[in-house]
Design a protein around this motif. Sequence first.
Motif, short mmCIF file in Angstrom:
data_model
loop_
_atom_site.label_atom_id
_atom_site.label_comp_id
_atom_site.label_asym_id
_atom_site.label_seq_id
_atom_site.Cartn_x
_atom_site.Cartn_y
_atom_site.Cartn_z
N TYR A 298 -2.37 -15.89 -13.68
CA TYR A 298 -1.98 -17.11 -14.38
C TYR A 298 -0.60 -17.61 -13.95
CZ TYR A 298 -0.82 -20.30 -18.19
OH TYR A 298 -0.43 -21.38 -18.92
N LEU B 10 0.49 -16.68 -20.89
CA LEU B 10 -0.87 -17.10 -21.22
C LEU B 10 -1.11 -16.98 -22.72
CD1 LEU B 10 -3.66 -18.01 -20.27
CD2 LEU B 10 -4.23 -15.61 -19.88
N ALA B 11 -0.58 -15.93 -23.34
CA ALA B 11 -0.76 -15.75 -24.79
C ALA B 11 -0.04 -16.84 -25.57
CB ALA B 11 -0.27 -14.37 -25.19
N SER C 115 0.81 -19.89 -24.55
CA SER C 115 0.17 -21.19 -24.34
C SER C 115 -1.12 -21.31 -25.14
CB SER C 115 -0.11 -21.38 -22.85
OG SER C 115 -1.03 -20.38 -22.38
N SER C 116 -1.85 -20.19 -25.28
CA SER C 116 -3.09 -20.25 -26.07
C SER C 116 -2.77 -20.44 -27.55
CB SER C 116 -3.89 -18.96 -25.86
OG SER C 116 -3.14 -17.83 -26.27
N GLN C 117 -1.63 -19.87 -28.04
CA GLN C 117 -1.23 -20.07 -29.44
C GLN C 117 -0.85 -21.52 -29.70
OE1 GLN C 117 1.84 -17.27 -30.30
NE2 GLN C 117 0.45 -15.45 -30.18
N GLU D 161 -1.93 -24.17 -28.11
CA GLU D 161 -3.14 -24.99 -28.09
C GLU D 161 -3.93 -24.84 -29.38
OE1 GLU D 161 -5.29 -23.83 -24.69
OE2 GLU D 161 -3.91 -24.74 -23.23
N GLY D 162 -3.92 -23.64 -29.98
CA GLY D 162 -4.63 -23.43 -31.23
C GLY D 162 -3.98 -24.18 -32.38
#
Length: 333
Positions: free
Chosen positions: A280, A294-295, A297-299, A301-302
């Motif tokens: 990534y 990556l973790a 960015s995923s938070q 987006e959620g």
Amino acid sequence: MRSTQRVEGMNAYFNIFLNQKVRLYEFVAQYDRALAKMRVNEAETESKIENSFPVLTTPLRSLEKHAAELFTRKIFSLFQHEIRKEGKLFVMERVQLEDHRTYRFGEYKAPTCTWTVEYFPANITMKCCCLKFESFGIPCCHMIAVMKSEQLMCIPPSCVLQRWTRRGRSKCQQPSLTQICSTLTQTARFGILSSCFSEMSYYASHADKDFEEAREIAFQLTSQMKKRWAMRKEGNAEAGDKNIAPKLYGVGDPNVVKTKGNPGGTSSMGKPPKPRRCGYCRSIGHTKRMCKKLASSSQREGSNSDSEPFMNTELDPHTDDIDELPIYPNDPV
């Protein structure tokens, strides 16, 4: 071509003792057997030459007898064949010049085939146009015809190649220990001594007196060498392990060489392995599963998806089942 034939003949000889599936330790033993057979055959041939005399069958008895005393048994058979071929030749022309004479010979029932031989009486040398002596080292039938015409009772020294004589080996000088490389190992010394004593053992085994004398000398020499070896071993042990020379016995490991192929940029030999990178963020030291970016960015987006309002979804006219339609919390049931 002759050197290539020599190598191919040696390969054919060793193929009797070796095969493709032989193991390394078996190869060494079979190789020693092949060399031992060669030495035994050579010693047997030399003994036959020294203790027997071939049968003379040609009319030129003086030349044939001198060749039997001079050449080895195999070379003598070739020379005897040349004497038989000389019977078909006849002198077509003899020209006397200042320092030499020229002979021109023809063959019986083939007069068109001619050969020219130049004979120099000052130093008793000959030169034939067939060049067989220059190629094989034995006088040709045309030279033998000149010897008969000149009434020679023996073969001239200029027509004798030293390597084909019975005393050819004694003329060769054996290499001394100073001429051999200083890094000679115990295995090489063992092979040289085995070759030297093998011939002596063959001749000493034919008579009881010679056998007893050789065995007694071998026993005394073995005891003497054994005592010296024990004294050197004790001296090296007292001096320490640093003064003990490395012993090389048998067959060692092969040298490490580079692999075949292109040694350029595509070759991976000699290069350090590439470190693993994250799929990534392309950073070194972790993988995509353990990536913190990556973790995070995923938070983000959620959280953004929870704050956005729900959008109405248009009904598909082709859908008749209400259970297949999406239901949102704010829509009336």
